[in-house]
Design a protein around this motif. Structure first.
Motif, short mmCIF file in Angstrom:
data_model
loop_
_atom_site.label_atom_id
_atom_site.label_comp_id
_atom_site.label_asym_id
_atom_site.label_seq_id
_atom_site.Cartn_x
_atom_site.Cartn_y
_atom_site.Cartn_z
N UNK A 77 0.64 -1.03 -0.01
CA UNK A 77 0.11 -0.08 -0.07
C UNK A 77 0.91 1.27 0.00
N UNK A 78 2.04 0.97 0.30
CA UNK A 78 2.79 2.34 0.50
C UNK A 78 3.06 3.16 -0.66
N UNK A 79 2.92 4.52 -0.62
CA UNK A 79 3.34 5.64 -1.80
C UNK A 79 4.75 6.07 -1.88
N UNK A 80 5.50 5.63 -0.54
CA UNK A 80 6.99 5.95 -0.85
C UNK A 80 7.63 4.69 -1.33
N UNK A 81 8.28 5.06 -2.68
CA UNK A 81 9.11 3.87 -3.13
C UNK A 81 10.12 3.09 -2.16
N UNK A 82 10.18 1.80 -2.32
CA UNK A 82 10.78 1.04 -1.45
C UNK A 82 11.91 0.23 -2.65
N UNK A 83 13.06 0.36 -2.08
CA UNK A 83 14.05 -0.46 -2.75
C UNK A 83 14.44 -1.81 -1.99
N UNK A 84 14.51 -2.82 -2.63
CA UNK A 84 14.68 -4.02 -1.80
C UNK A 84 16.21 -4.44 -2.05
N UNK A 85 17.12 -4.09 -1.04
CA UNK A 85 18.44 -4.01 -1.07
C UNK A 85 18.75 -5.70 -0.70
N UNK A 86 18.89 -6.85 -1.63
CA UNK A 86 19.08 -8.10 -1.30
C UNK A 86 20.50 -8.24 -1.15
N UNK A 106 20.68 -6.77 -6.02
CA UNK A 106 20.93 -8.02 -5.41
C UNK A 106 22.50 -7.84 -5.45
N UNK A 107 23.16 -8.26 -4.35
CA UNK A 107 24.78 -8.48 -4.37
C UNK A 107 24.92 -9.77 -5.15
N UNK A 108 26.15 -9.76 -5.62
CA UNK A 108 26.41 -11.06 -6.44
C UNK A 108 26.13 -12.46 -5.66
N UNK A 109 26.50 -12.13 -4.29
CA UNK A 109 26.40 -13.48 -3.65
C UNK A 109 25.19 -13.85 -3.14
N UNK A 110 24.06 -12.75 -3.24
CA UNK A 110 22.85 -13.17 -2.77
C UNK A 110 22.08 -14.20 -3.61
N UNK A 111 21.26 -14.86 -2.76
CA UNK A 111 20.36 -16.07 -3.49
C UNK A 111 18.89 -15.76 -3.27
N UNK A 112 17.93 -16.16 -4.25
CA UNK A 112 16.74 -15.93 -3.82
C UNK A 112 16.19 -17.69 -3.76
#
Length: 242
Positions: A77-86, A106-112
């Protein structure tokens, strides 16, 4: 690594609402403390019969799911933009949180880690809504039903991340994106996000009407005047959010 508990969800929800209500906050960066983004639900807590997914689901867990006052709904619902820094592993609920962000770095070592089906559950906190919209039906089924881990570059190729960068450049990249967004007109940024959100459920003609109404309102703002003046005067704009 930042495992989800009922307490954490309540605190996240409060933090999201506070940030969205604060006119001085122009962008939110959601990241993990330490070496991981979020490992998902606290399985140790669940195994002990506590918390979300535990034997006491009828108490704390059920209360969490019986109300719309949960952090993933507030995030959407947020109107403020959100960056996901994974910055590391984003698993289960943590992956759903990441998908709820407006953009993901995503950092290169990050994993989903979309291993929901391997745990006998579904992407319960937004994934079933986001994945088909971000990937299309077939790719969403592939990700959710196979449950394979996804490295940063693959996430970019699939469209689940905007960019991947070397670990040493990660913080600088996130800050650069945040500063660029914060430097743009906050009223316009918020309206862009609202219109994107509404457009998901509107036909084109209805949406075009809402866009026109938004533009007419923005034309009356001080920020629009500042944007025009700064362009004419060839200087950086100084937006006030008014």
């Amino acid at each position: 690594m930042n495992a989800i508990t009922s307490t954490m969800l309540a605190e996240l929800n409060d933090a999201f609402k506070a940030a969205d209500d604060d006119a001085n906050v122009r962008v939110v960066v959601l990241t993990g403390a330490g070496r991981g983004f979020c490992s998902g639900l606290d399985l140790k807590q669940a195994a002990s019969g506590e918390g979300i997914g535990g034997a006491d689901l009828a108490s704390a867990g059920a209360r969490h799911y019986s109300t719309r006052e949960i952090c993933t709904v507030t995030l959407q619902r947020m109107d403020t933009p959100v960056i996901g820094a994974i910055n590391g592993v984003a698993a289960g609920y943590g992956l759903d949180l990441a998908l709820g962000c407006d953009m993901r770095i995503m950092s290169e070592s990050a994993v989903l880690m979309p291993g929901f089906a391997k745990m006998g559950v579904v992407p319960e906190s937004g994934g079933t809504w986001y994945l088909p919209r971000l990937l299309g039906w077939a790719k969403a089924c592939e990700v959710a039903m196979l449950g394979d881990n996804m490295d940063a570059q693959t996430a970019v190729e699939y469209g689940l991340a905007n960019t991947a960068c070397a670990d040493v450049d990660f913080s600088d990249t996130v800050n650069q994106w945040a500063e660029k967004i914060a430097g743009n007109a906050p009223l316009a940024i918020a309206e862009i996000k609202r219109l994107f959100r509404h457009g998901l459920t509107q036909d084109f003609e209805s949406h075009s009407h809402h866009v026109l109404m938004s533009v007419l309102n923005l034309f009356k703002s001080q920020d629009f005047n500042e944007g025009v003046q700064s362009f004419v005067e060839r200087r950086p704009p100084e937006f006030k959010g008014r």
